[in-house]
Design an enzyme around this catalytic site. Structure first.
Site, short mmCIF file in Angstrom:
data_model
loop_
_atom_site.label_atom_id
_atom_site.label_comp_id
_atom_site.label_asym_id
_atom_site.label_seq_id
_atom_site.Cartn_x
_atom_site.Cartn_y
_atom_site.Cartn_z
N LYS A 9 -9.68 -16.48 -7.04
CA LYS A 9 -10.51 -17.29 -7.94
C LYS A 9 -10.68 -16.63 -9.32
CE LYS A 9 -13.05 -19.67 -4.26
NZ LYS A 9 -14.38 -20.18 -3.82
N TYR A 49 -11.34 -29.93 -3.74
CA TYR A 49 -12.64 -29.74 -3.07
C TYR A 49 -13.31 -31.08 -2.75
CZ TYR A 49 -12.69 -24.65 -3.85
OH TYR A 49 -12.42 -23.30 -3.82
N PHE A 57 -23.65 -28.44 -5.10
CA PHE A 57 -22.94 -27.42 -5.88
C PHE A 57 -21.58 -27.89 -6.38
CE2 PHE A 57 -22.11 -26.55 -1.34
CZ PHE A 57 -20.72 -26.60 -1.30
N ARG A 85 -9.05 -15.46 6.99
CA ARG A 85 -10.49 -15.74 6.93
C ARG A 85 -11.30 -14.50 7.29
NH1 ARG A 85 -12.14 -20.52 5.88
NH2 ARG A 85 -14.15 -20.28 6.92
N THR A 91 -18.47 -16.62 3.54
CA THR A 91 -18.43 -17.35 2.26
C THR A 91 -19.34 -16.70 1.23
OG1 THR A 91 -18.03 -19.39 3.48
CG2 THR A 91 -18.77 -19.63 1.20
N ARG A 102 -14.48 -10.53 0.10
CA ARG A 102 -15.61 -11.15 -0.61
C ARG A 102 -16.74 -10.13 -0.83
NH1 ARG A 102 -15.12 -16.85 2.59
NH2 ARG A 102 -13.99 -18.03 1.00
N ASN A 112 -16.89 -16.35 -5.23
CA ASN A 112 -16.75 -15.46 -4.07
C ASN A 112 -15.34 -14.87 -3.96
OD1 ASN A 112 -15.52 -17.81 -3.30
ND2 ASN A 112 -16.61 -18.06 -1.37
N HIS A 115 -10.49 -18.07 -1.81
CA HIS A 115 -10.59 -19.22 -0.90
C HIS A 115 -9.59 -19.02 0.22
CE1 HIS A 115 -10.48 -23.31 0.66
NE2 HIS A 115 -9.16 -23.20 0.63
N GLU A 126 -3.69 -28.27 2.22
CA GLU A 126 -3.94 -27.54 0.97
C GLU A 126 -2.62 -26.98 0.38
OE1 GLU A 126 -8.50 -26.31 2.18
OE2 GLU A 126 -7.02 -24.72 1.98
P1 CMP Z 1 -14.26 -21.80 -0.65
O1 CMP Z 1 -13.69 -21.04 0.49
O2 CMP Z 1 -13.46 -21.92 -1.89
O3 CMP Z 1 -14.61 -23.28 -0.13
C1 CMP Z 1 -15.62 -24.08 -0.70
C2 CMP Z 1 -16.43 -23.32 -1.70
O4 CMP Z 1 -17.67 -23.89 -2.02
C3 CMP Z 1 -16.79 -21.97 -1.13
O5 CMP Z 1 -15.65 -21.15 -1.03
C4 CMP Z 1 -17.84 -21.51 -2.09
O6 CMP Z 1 -17.29 -20.90 -3.24
C5 CMP Z 1 -18.48 -22.83 -2.49
N1 CMP Z 1 -19.81 -22.96 -1.88
C6 CMP Z 1 -20.09 -23.13 -0.57
N2 CMP Z 1 -21.41 -23.21 -0.37
C7 CMP Z 1 -21.98 -23.09 -1.61
C8 CMP Z 1 -23.32 -23.09 -2.08
N3 CMP Z 1 -24.35 -23.24 -1.25
N4 CMP Z 1 -23.52 -22.94 -3.41
C9 CMP Z 1 -22.48 -22.80 -4.26
N5 CMP Z 1 -21.18 -22.80 -3.86
C10 CMP Z 1 -20.95 -22.93 -2.55
#
Ligand code: CMP
Length: 133
Positions: A9, A49, A57, A85, A91, A102, A112, A115, A126
């Site tokens: 990211k 997404y 968010f 993962r 996350t 992360r 974070n 992905h 994806e």
């Molecule tokens: P990712 O694995 O890219 O998949 C979805 C993304 O949404 C996740 O990582 C986070 O970066 C984001 N995300 C998930 N939950 C939240 C949250 N509560 N607030 C902000 N971003 C979020």
């Protein structure tokens, strides 16, 4: 062998962590089988997404994901989806285990650092979103 999809990211790229993150993947046995650097358009970020489009968010996440270049990766290993993962960790970096990507390179739940696909079906969808056969 299983292919999974990963994104390094914008926050991790700004911190010059592309190499460190890919090295962690390779050291864990995940082979890089495709890679490209790319700046997502708003349409691409929203499409990628889409499952989160109703979440509070969503707008902030798509703004962040278009704020700079990302590295798109296809990684391959036995049990590749789960392997990546586990290596990324939770996350939310604040909840991620020590030594995970992360925990090391994440700045917030949104920024974070990486992905990873949740399931094999998601990985296939994806990968097809960003790479042709
Ligand atoms: P990712 O694995 O890219 O998949 C979805 C993304 O949404 C996740 O990582 C986070 O970066 C984001 N995300 C998930 N939950 C939240 C949250 N509560 N607030 C902000 N971003 C979020």
């Amino acid at each position: 062998m299983e292919k999974t999809f990963a994104i390094v990211k914008p926050n991790a790229i700004k911190k010059s962590c592309i190499g460190k993150i890919i090295a962690m993947a390779e050291d864990a046995g995940l082979k890089v089988v495709a890679a490209k650097m790319h700046t997502l358009s708003t349409k691409e970020a929203a499409g990628f997404y889409a499952e989160h489009s109703a979440r509070p968010f969503f707008a902030s996440l798509t703004t962040f994901m278009t704020s700079g270049p990302v590295v798109l990766l296809v990684l391959e290993a036995d049990n590749g989806v789960e392997k990546w993962r586990k290596l990324m960790g939770a996350t939310d970096p604040a909840k991620a285990a020590p030594g995970t990507i992360r925990k090391l390179y994440g700045d917030s739940i949104e920024a974070n650092s990486t992905h990873g696909s949740e399931t094999l079906a998601a990985a296939q969808r994806e990968i097809a979103f960003f790479f042709d056969k």
